[in-house]
Design a protein around this motif. Structure first.
Motif, PDB file in Angstrom:
ATOM      1  N   MET A 136       0.850  -1.182   0.000  1.00  0.00           N
ATOM      2  CA  MET A 136       0.000   0.000   0.000  1.00  0.00           C
ATOM      3  C   MET A 136       0.894   1.242   0.000  1.00  0.00           C
ATOM      4  SD  MET A 136      -2.927   1.052   2.725  1.00  0.00           S
ATOM      5  CE  MET A 136      -4.415   0.799   1.822  1.00  0.00           C
ATOM      6  N   THR A 137       0.525   2.200  -0.793  1.00  0.00           N
ATOM      7  CA  THR A 137       1.314   3.427  -0.855  1.00  0.00           C
ATOM      8  C   THR A 137       0.647   4.524  -0.042  1.00  0.00           C
ATOM      9  OG1 THR A 137       0.180   4.032  -2.890  1.00  0.00           O
ATOM     10  CG2 THR A 137       2.312   2.942  -3.130  1.00  0.00           C
ATOM     11  N   LEU A 138       1.459   5.451   0.381  1.00  0.00           N
ATOM     12  CA  LEU A 138       0.967   6.583   1.160  1.00  0.00           C
ATOM     13  C   LEU A 138       0.591   7.713   0.214  1.00  0.00           C
ATOM     14  CD1 LEU A 138       3.741   6.429   3.853  1.00  0.00           C
ATOM     15  CD2 LEU A 138       1.326   5.922   4.218  1.00  0.00           C
ATOM     16  N   HIS A 139      -0.498   8.382   0.512  1.00  0.00           N
ATOM     17  CA  HIS A 139      -0.937   9.531  -0.278  1.00  0.00           C
ATOM     18  C   HIS A 139      -0.674  10.781   0.554  1.00  0.00           C
ATOM     19  CE1 HIS A 139      -3.158  11.962  -3.073  1.00  0.00           C
ATOM     20  NE2 HIS A 139      -3.946  12.383  -2.095  1.00  0.00           N
ATOM     21  N   TRP A 140       0.430  11.463   0.263  1.00  0.00           N
ATOM     22  CA  TRP A 140       0.833  12.642   1.025  1.00  0.00           C
ATOM     23  C   TRP A 140       0.146  13.883   0.497  1.00  0.00           C
ATOM     24  CZ3 TRP A 140       3.309  11.690   5.346  1.00  0.00           C
ATOM     25  CH2 TRP A 140       4.095  10.541   5.461  1.00  0.00           C
ATOM     26  N   VAL A 141      -0.381  14.697   1.405  1.00  0.00           N
ATOM     27  CA  VAL A 141      -0.977  15.987   1.065  1.00  0.00           C
ATOM     28  C   VAL A 141      -0.477  17.025   2.068  1.00  0.00           C
ATOM     29  CG1 VAL A 141      -3.072  14.970   0.043  1.00  0.00           C
ATOM     30  CG2 VAL A 141      -3.060  15.590   2.468  1.00  0.00           C
ATOM     31  N   PRO A 142      -0.508  18.313   1.707  1.00  0.00           N
ATOM     32  CA  PRO A 142      -0.106  19.321   2.693  1.00  0.00           C
ATOM     33  C   PRO A 142      -0.924  19.161   3.977  1.00  0.00           C
ATOM     34  CG  PRO A 142      -0.316  20.313   0.518  1.00  0.00           C
ATOM     35  CD  PRO A 142      -0.870  18.908   0.411  1.00  0.00           C
ATOM     36  N   ALA A 143      -0.238  19.173   5.104  1.00  0.00           N
ATOM     37  CA  ALA A 143      -0.907  18.947   6.393  1.00  0.00           C
ATOM     38  C   ALA A 143      -1.985  19.997   6.663  1.00  0.00           C
ATOM     39  CB  ALA A 143       0.121  18.934   7.521  1.00  0.00           C
ATOM     40  N   THR A 144      -1.797  21.202   6.162  1.00  0.00           N
ATOM     41  CA  THR A 144      -2.796  22.251   6.385  1.00  0.00           C
ATOM     42  C   THR A 144      -4.104  21.960   5.650  1.00  0.00           C
ATOM     43  OG1 THR A 144      -1.763  23.516   4.606  1.00  0.00           O
ATOM     44  CG2 THR A 144      -1.155  24.107   6.874  1.00  0.00           C
ATOM     45  N   GLU A 145      -4.077  21.056   4.672  1.00  0.00           N
ATOM     46  CA  GLU A 145      -5.293  20.694   3.932  1.00  0.00           C
ATOM     47  C   GLU A 145      -6.070  19.560   4.590  1.00  0.00           C
ATOM     48  OE1 GLU A 145      -4.437  19.813  -0.155  1.00  0.00           O
ATOM     49  OE2 GLU A 145      -3.443  21.750  -0.450  1.00  0.00           O
ATOM     50  N   ARG A 146      -5.444  18.826   5.514  1.00  0.00           N
ATOM     51  CA  ARG A 146      -6.109  17.693   6.156  1.00  0.00           C
ATOM     52  C   ARG A 146      -5.901  17.735   7.663  1.00  0.00           C
ATOM     53  NH1 ARG A 146      -7.739  12.976   3.678  1.00  0.00           N
ATOM     54  NH2 ARG A 146      -8.860  12.860   5.656  1.00  0.00           N
ATOM     55  N   THR A 147      -6.294  18.827   8.273  1.00  0.00           N
ATOM     56  CA  THR A 147      -6.127  18.944   9.728  1.00  0.00           C
ATOM     57  C   THR A 147      -7.003  17.948  10.479  1.00  0.00           C
ATOM     58  OG1 THR A 147      -7.690  20.779   9.788  1.00  0.00           O
ATOM     59  CG2 THR A 147      -5.337  21.346   9.669  1.00  0.00           C
ATOM     60  N   ASP A 148      -7.970  17.346   9.791  1.00  0.00           N
ATOM     61  CA  ASP A 148      -8.776  16.289  10.419  1.00  0.00           C
ATOM     62  C   ASP A 148      -7.932  15.057  10.735  1.00  0.00           C
ATOM     63  OD1 ASP A 148      -8.782  16.106   7.441  1.00  0.00           O
ATOM     64  OD2 ASP A 148      -9.863  14.220   7.816  1.00  0.00           O
ATOM     65  N   LEU A 149      -6.754  14.959  10.118  1.00  0.00           N
ATOM     66  CA  LEU A 149      -5.854  13.835  10.365  1.00  0.00           C
ATOM     67  C   LEU A 149      -4.819  14.159  11.441  1.00  0.00           C
ATOM     68  CD1 LEU A 149      -5.163  12.595   6.715  1.00  0.00           C
ATOM     69  CD2 LEU A 149      -6.664  11.556   8.443  1.00  0.00           C
ATOM     70  N   LEU A 150      -4.995  15.294  12.125  1.00  0.00           N
ATOM     71  CA  LEU A 150      -4.032  15.736  13.128  1.00  0.00           C
ATOM     72  C   LEU A 150      -4.713  15.934  14.476  1.00  0.00           C
ATOM     73  CD1 LEU A 150      -2.408  18.578  10.988  1.00  0.00           C
ATOM     74  CD2 LEU A 150      -1.658  16.196  11.153  1.00  0.00           C
ATOM     75  N   ALA A 151      -3.991  15.632  15.555  1.00  0.00           N
ATOM     76  CA  ALA A 151      -4.487  15.972  16.891  1.00  0.00           C
ATOM     77  C   ALA A 151      -4.583  17.503  16.963  1.00  0.00           C
ATOM     78  CB  ALA A 151      -3.537  15.434  17.962  1.00  0.00           C
ATOM     79  N   ASP A 152      -5.472  18.020  17.789  1.00  0.00           N
ATOM     80  CA  ASP A 152      -5.690  19.466  17.855  1.00  0.00           C
ATOM     81  C   ASP A 152      -4.414  20.281  18.059  1.00  0.00           C
ATOM     82  OD1 ASP A 152      -8.381  19.133  17.323  1.00  0.00           O
ATOM     83  OD2 ASP A 152      -8.984  19.252  19.435  1.00  0.00           O
TER      84      ASP A 152
END
Length: 173
Positions: A1-17
């Motif tokens: 499986m490959t990782l799909h990297w996106v700018p972190a600012t576009e997916r803050t739902d994937l980050l702890a607050d």
């Protein structure tokens, strides 16, 4: 499986607050990829997603004690190395005793999930001790604050965080 990297600012739902707040201050410097949370531990993650252990860095929370006072610090080391908690870290923090922080304390104090703790978004008064091998790395994979994703960031970005110090802190594992 490959990782799909996106700018972190576009997916803050994937980050702890606290991590989401921190990456907003570092636009364009971190990317995030969603992963299977059951594979968040470094060895399982690397095997499943094809990331080498020397591209992955771990954030270890250390409790340093001296004179009845406990201070916390984060240590960043490549997954191929071990943090020298009782030597380099203890002496650097001028502690009488240093050990890995209990999981419950690390989770509560950081606002992050165990297995996803990262130096981005840590309490402002915590020192962040970055091993020189991490600081020199062009891109390392680290936690996102959650077990269901990972961040990719330049070692120089980690070394440049407020409160960060670059040291030779690790022994080969």
């Amino acid at each position: 499986m490959t990782l799909h990297w996106v700018p972190a600012t576009e997916r803050t739902d994937l980050l702890a607050d606290p991590v989401a707040r921190a990456v907003r201050e570092l636009p364009g410097l971190a990317e995030v990829a969603e992963i299977d949370p059951e594979l968040a531990d470094t060895a399982a993650f690397c095997e499943r997603y094809g990331v080498t252990m020397d591209e992955s860095a771990n954030c270890v929370v250390v409790a340093a004690r001296r004179g009845g006072e406990t201070r916390y610090a984060a240590c960043m080391v490549l997954a191929t190395t071990r943090v020298d908690v009782n030597g380099v870290v203890r002496r650097h923090l001028e502690a009488r005793k240093a050990s890995f922080a209990p999981m419950a304390d690390a989770v509560e104090l950081t606002g992050m999930e165990y297995g996803g703790i990262t130096p981005l978004g840590l309490p402002a008064d915590w020192p962040i001790l970055v091993d020189a091998r991490v600081a020199e790395h062009p891109r390392v994979v680290v936690g996102s604050g959650l077990r269901r994703s990972k961040l990719a960031v330049a070692g120089s970005t980690l070394a440049g965080l407020k409160g960060a110090e670059v040291l030779a802190l690790a022994d080969d594992a």
